[in-house]
Every structure is written in structure tokens, then in C-alpha cells.
Design a protein around this motif. Sequence first.
Motif, short mmCIF file in Angstrom:
data_model
loop_
_atom_site.label_atom_id
_atom_site.label_comp_id
_atom_site.label_asym_id
_atom_site.label_seq_id
_atom_site.Cartn_x
_atom_site.Cartn_y
_atom_site.Cartn_z
N GLU A 345 -24.67 -26.61 75.81
CA GLU A 345 -25.09 -26.04 74.54
C GLU A 345 -25.44 -27.17 73.57
O GLU A 345 -24.66 -28.10 73.38
N LEU A 346 -26.63 -27.05 72.98
CA LEU A 346 -27.04 -27.94 71.89
C LEU A 346 -27.16 -27.12 70.63
O LEU A 346 -27.81 -26.06 70.62
N LYS A 347 -26.58 -27.59 69.56
CA LYS A 347 -26.68 -26.90 68.28
C LYS A 347 -26.94 -27.94 67.20
O LYS A 347 -26.13 -28.85 67.00
N LYS A 348 -28.09 -27.82 66.56
CA LYS A 348 -28.47 -28.75 65.49
C LYS A 348 -28.36 -30.20 65.98
O LYS A 348 -27.76 -31.06 65.34
N LEU A 360 -22.15 -28.74 81.62
CA LEU A 360 -20.88 -28.31 81.00
C LEU A 360 -20.52 -29.07 79.73
O LEU A 360 -19.37 -29.48 79.53
N SER A 361 -21.49 -29.24 78.83
CA SER A 361 -21.23 -30.03 77.62
C SER A 361 -21.61 -29.26 76.36
O SER A 361 -22.47 -28.37 76.39
N GLY A 377 -18.78 -32.13 80.84
CA GLY A 377 -17.62 -31.78 80.03
C GLY A 377 -17.49 -32.53 78.72
O GLY A 377 -16.47 -32.42 78.04
N THR A 378 -18.53 -33.30 78.34
CA THR A 378 -18.48 -34.03 77.06
C THR A 378 -18.60 -33.05 75.90
O THR A 378 -19.43 -32.13 75.93
#
Length: 455
Positions: A345-348, A360-361, A377-378
Motif C-alpha cells: 500500500e502506498l498512500k501520499k 507486503l509493505s 514487510g517494511t
Amino acid sequence: MLAVAILAAGKGTRMKSDLPKVVHELGGRSLVKRVLDAATALSPKRRLIIVGYGQALVREALAAEPGLEFVEQAEQLGTGHAIQQLLEPLQGFTGDLVVLTGDTPLLTTQTIADLVATHRDRHAAATVLTALLPDPTGYGRVFCDRNNQIECIIEHRDCTDAQRQNQRVSAGVYCFKWPELAEILPKLSNNNDQKEYYLTEVFNYLSPVFAQDVEDYEESFGINSRVQLAHAYEVLQSRIRDKWMRLGVTMNLPDTITIDDTVELEPNVIIEPQTHLRGYTKIKSGSVIGPGSLIENSTIAENCRVLYATVEDSQIGAGCRVGPYTHISKESIVGDRCRVGNFVELKKTRMGENTNAAHLSYLGDATLGNRVNIGAGTVTANYDGFNKHPTVIGDRSKTGANSVLVAPIQIGKNVNIASGSVVTTNVEDNALAIARARETIKPDYYDEDGRKKVK
């Protein structure tokens, strides 16, 4: 001169909704907004919206439109009564008036333009948009002479068996010479079962009145129920998909794909099944979207692969691989040739070129340089319970699996974060960061049955 009036005062009881019928959405825009957009493309001098039930919601739905004139119909006493409300605001207007209904969202600009052109070419007092329906049961029939001048309109229940073979019906869309209509409107009566003033009564007084057949009868469909709304969506989607396939876009199983008409696609884009493109999205040539992807208000550059992913309000650079099961949102920007992979997931967040987050990050409020590698996992821990904080990672840096970067924090260039680290302070360039407890191994701690030995 041309004025356009849109009837938008009714409740629409068959929609079974507290919302006014015309503010229900179809393909990302309200019904009335679709009608307004089709009419606005003709550049009319005046645009009037007749409102009544739930008028605050109708006004809100059109709040971004400059120059609209809202006219209140306090009581909804029929279409003729609605147009009577224009007598004062259009006093002194000498041009033509197009009357549209706010629940006919499939009507096109070209059809309205053709109606106005026919009206003016024939010097008509009024021109009625008509449709030839495959099954006109229940509709009043429009009877014309060989020149399409209307002779009479007869309700279905009053037609003979022979007259019911006529497939021409009124679409409820009209063009009038306003001065002639304005003279007639006060003469309308309500001597009918509904005690309403019907606009069609003006045809008893105006002459000549012509019919203009719409080329595609589905444009005439009005929306009165959720079933009809769903059918209109099918028609709209069929139009949109056919348009893009003719322009060089490949769609596999197109019936499973939905595309808003605000979307822009380039030739040689491939859209796979179960993909949905929303809002102001742009997909550039060579990209493959789907299967199973949702792209909304985003730009996907050339030669990308977006598989089982959601991209919202973001930009993806050229040659990127996104997915499966990726979520990119909140104005994120992904540079060229990046990999944003499984359950990331990337958010902003901004990613530089050739940067990878493959597994898985979660990266929120982060800025990543070029050639950064994010280990599985980061997590950027960007929220302290009150505010969001930024994380900055320099070029060529790497995070090991299960790393946590507690923001606000800056990681320099060419840094390596050891697996399992929780990093809370800034890291300078070219450093190795290890932030984990020393491993402890206690031999002979359990017996052969797995029970803890007593020490």
C-alpha cells in the motif's frame, strides 16, 4: 439566440429514494448534470434549471456550474406549469427555447443540435423530438404527414388497433419559438384527471409543429426507477466501450468492463476482464490494465502492467509493474520502471525511478529516491496518534524484511537497514543501521515432550 430549460423539480417516487430523481448518479455524474453537459456544449445564451422537490440537493449537485439560473416551481402541477415559471425570467427573450427533462441522461449534444437545426430550417413554432420504439406500448403516438408535420398526438388508451401500429412517440424534448410559446402558456388548463397543466396542450394552439426522429431511440429513455437506471448504465457502457475499441483499445470480455465517459485511453491499451476505470483517468499506449483492477482519477503512463490493483488519485510512471493486490492512493506518484507488488500500500507517497516495493509493505507520507529497494514487510510508521509525519529515503538505499521506520525520519543515500530493525533516528549516507535486540539462545530449555524444564 438559444435558451435551454431543464425540468428538475420532480421527486421520482418510483426510485424509492429520499433523493430527488435527477441527482441519482449514472456513470459518475448525476442525471441532471449529464443532461446539462449535453446542452451546454451548444453554448446557449441562457441555461435555466426548474427546481422544486429537494431543490437544495439539485442546486448542490450543480454548484460547480457557472452561470446557471435556478427557477423555483413551488408546487409540481405538471410540465406546462413548470414552463409557465419561465414567463418572468425569460421576459423579453426573443430566441428559441429548448426544453429538456433532467431524467434523460442518454441524450447527446448532436441530437439536441439536430433538433434545433430542424426547428430553424423549417421556421417551426415548435419541434418535438420523437423516437421510433420497437415496443411503444403505453406511450402516446405522434402522427405526422409526409413532411413530418405533426397532425395529432393520441394517447395509447385512445388509439385504435391500427393506430397502435404507429411506433413514433414523443421523447418529451422540445424546441419552441419562445415569444409564441410565451403567448400561449397562460391559456393552459388543468381539465384532466390529474388536475395538472400539460405542456403538450400548447400544440393545440401553435403551428406549424414538426417531429424530429432521434437516430438512436435509446437516447429518449427517461429514468423513473432503479431498473431503468441500470438499463441506462448498460446503454452508456456499450457506447463507451464501442467508441474506444474503434479507436484501437483492446478489451477482453468487454461486458465485464466499466469505463466512465470522462476516461481517456490511447491506442494499444489492453483492458482485461473485471476492470473498472473511473473519473478523470488517463491510460497511455502499451499499458495492460487488469484483470480485476480499479483505476480512479489517475494517470497510468506507457507500457505499464496493473494487475488486481486499486489506484486512486495517483500517477504511475512508464514501464511500471503494479500488483497483484496493490493499493495506491492519496496523490501518490510512482516514477518510471518501478515495481509496486503483492499486498503493498502506498498512500501520499513518492517513489523515484527504478524503485521497488515488491511485497507486503506500507509506505505512507514517504518520499523515496531512485533505485531504492523496500524489503518485504517494511512499514513507515507515519502516524503518532495525532499527526502524520514524513519519511525520506535516499537513492540506492535498502530496507531489510520487517523493518519499521518511525517518522519523522530521514534515511540517507546508499543506506542498508538490517532486517527486523525499528529505526527511530535519522541515518546518514552510506551507513548500515541495525536496530534490534541481540539474539539470545538458551539450549536444553525444553524436555523431549516439549515441556519447559525446571531450572
